[in-house]
Structures are given as structure tokens and as C-alpha cells.
Design an enzyme around this catalytic site. Structure first.
Site, short mmCIF file in Angstrom:
data_model
loop_
_atom_site.label_atom_id
_atom_site.label_comp_id
_atom_site.label_asym_id
_atom_site.label_seq_id
_atom_site.Cartn_x
_atom_site.Cartn_y
_atom_site.Cartn_z
N SER A 35 35.33 44.21 44.15
CA SER A 35 34.65 42.97 44.48
C SER A 35 34.29 42.84 45.96
CB SER A 35 35.53 41.77 44.07
OG SER A 35 36.81 41.85 44.66
N HIS A 240 38.05 36.61 49.74
CA HIS A 240 36.97 37.59 49.78
C HIS A 240 36.05 37.29 50.97
CE1 HIS A 240 38.25 38.34 45.64
NE2 HIS A 240 37.55 39.45 45.69
#
Length: 260
Positions: A35, A240
Site C-alpha cells: 500500500s 500511510h
């Protein structure tokens, strides 16, 4: 805390049926990984793999629009997934391969959930388990992956990008994660990068790109964070890189590594 669990489960399970788009399976540049490479947290994304236009591979491809591009990175991917489902885009014509993977292999999602939901003691224990995996299981898995990449793309330059510190060097005074846990998470990122860098250096044709210098001063709790903070409302993107993190952290690291 159920949102954290659901977000992590969605990222992990979405990978199972993913494949690189047919039209991008042969190209000059192929982006592999998880990701952090697909661009989760960096803005609008599409498909089960959640590939985003703001992800560093897509930004690189946009700046080098004359070169074919294969975007195979996928949210939730582990090393085994890269080997079994992402290498079809590689060929002897491939000139550049980028790779960011390993966080899911050490249980990144579980560590994050534990540190946010279960307190300091459980967090430190979870980090310690991840550290053991880094030392015992990760090196051989990485060696096997890099061997497979080189076999499939023997003429490619392989850039292995690491992971940033999640928290600013000056720990947050308040929040869902204690100061000691924040330090442990940053130390775990250092450990993970050391292992990945070691395997890249041991493999002919591979180069490690360290993103930590670019992210310095831009972790969670900094005045200009390039990492999405932990949140119950946006659990699927927590920890993230943001669009800025992809553009100003990962992209320059890739560019520098291609010139080294």
C-alpha cells in the site's frame, strides 16, 4: 476500535484476486509492492489494489511519459503476493523496477492496531514480535523475491524503497499512542529498513533508497505531517504517506536512486 480492524482486514483481503492491468504488463518501468507503493492515503484511489495517481510510481511515470509503465503494487501485499501475482509485468525489456514491501510481512497492520487500541505494554510486545520476524523470516523471503525479480527482468535496475519514521522525532505530548510507543515504532522502522537495505546491498543490481531523511520533521505530530495520523474515522489510511509524502518523500528518493 472495530473500524481499525475492518480497515486492516479490507486492505489485506482485497489483494487476493488482484492482477496488474493487462495493458500494463509489459513496460519499461514496473512498480511492485504494498500500500505504500500503491498510494493508499495519498488521495483518490481505484480498484481492489487502491492504486492512486498520487503514488510515487504513478508520479514517476507521469514525469517519464514516453516510457511504458506497469503499476502492479497492491494494498495488502506481502512478499509472497508480489512473487505470485505481481511479477507478470516484468520482462527482459524492463529497464526499471521499484519495490516497497515488507511491512505486511512483519504484521504492520496488527502492530498499529495494537498500539492504538490496547495501550503501551501490548504495543511494545507487538513491536518486539515484529522485530523477531524481521531478524528471522524476512531476510530469506527478501532474498527469494529479489532473485525472482532479477530472473524475470535481468536487465532492470531494481530500486528497493524503505519505510519512513511514523512519528516526528519530537514525540507527541498527547494522543492515542504513548511517547514510549512512538519511539518504539520509529525504532522498528529503522530495524525494518536496515534489514531491507542489507538484502538489497547483498543482491547485485539492486539499490536501497532510504526515504527517512526526506521524511525527517514530517511524521505524525509535526507541524507539516506527511503521514496520515491514527484515526477511527479514517482507519484504512492511518500511518500511510499523504500525497505530500509520496511526492516529496518517496518520489525524490526514487529519482536519486536511479542516478546512483
Amino acid at each position: 476500535m472495530s473500524l481499525l480492524l475492518a480497515g486492516a482486514a479490507t486492505s489485506a483481503s482485497a489483494y487476493a484476486d488482484s492482477k496488474p492491468p493487462v495493458e500494463t504488463r509489459q513496460g519499461g518501468y514496473v512498480a511492485l509492492g504494498d500500500s505504500f507503493a500503491s498510494g493508499v492515503g495519498a488521495g483518490a484511489s481505484s480498484g481492489n489494489c487502491r492504486r492512486a495517481a498520487n503514488a510515487y510510481p504513478a508520479l514517476w511515470a507521469a514525469a517519464h511519459h514516453g516510457e511504458p509503465f506497469g503499476f502492479a503494487a497492491c494494498s495488502g501485499a506481502k512478499i509472497h503476493d508480489v512473487v505470485t501475482s505481481q511479477l507478470s509485468g516484468l520482462s527482459p525489456r524492463t529497464a526499471l523496477v521499484s519495490l516497497t514491501v515488507g511491512g505486511n510481512d512483519i504484521g504492520f497492520a496488527d502492530v498499529m492496531k495494537t498500539c492504538v487500541a490496547r495501550g503501551e505494554k501490548a504495543c511494545l510486545e507487538s513491536v518486539a514480535r515484529a522485530d523477531r520476524t524481521m531478524d528471522h523470516a524476512l531476510p530469506s523471503a527478501y532474498d527469494g523475491l529479489l532473485q525472482r525479480v532479477t530472473k524475470a527482468a535481468p536487465h532492470a535496475r531494481v530500486i528497493v524503497l524503505g519505510y519512513p519514521h511514523l512519528y516526528a522525532d519530537r514525540a507527541c505530548a498527547a494522543g492515542m499512542v504513548t511517547r514510549r510507543s512512538q519511539s518504539a515504532l520509529n525504532a522498528a522502522a529503522d530495524h525494518l529498513d536496515r534489514v531491507i537495505a542489507g538484502r538489497a546491498r547483498a543482491h547485485k543490481g539492486a539499490v536501497f533508497a532510504d526515504v527517512r531523511p526526506a521524511f525527517a520533521g514530517h511524521g505524525v505530530c509535526s507541524a507539516d505531517s506527511w503521514i496520515n495520523p491514527p484515526s477511527l474515522l479514517t482507519a484504512d489510511v492511518s500511518y500511510h504517506p499523504t500525497a505530500q509524502g509520496q511526492r516529496r518523500g518517496y518520489l525524490p528518493a526514487l529519482g536519486t536512486a536511479t542516478r546512483s
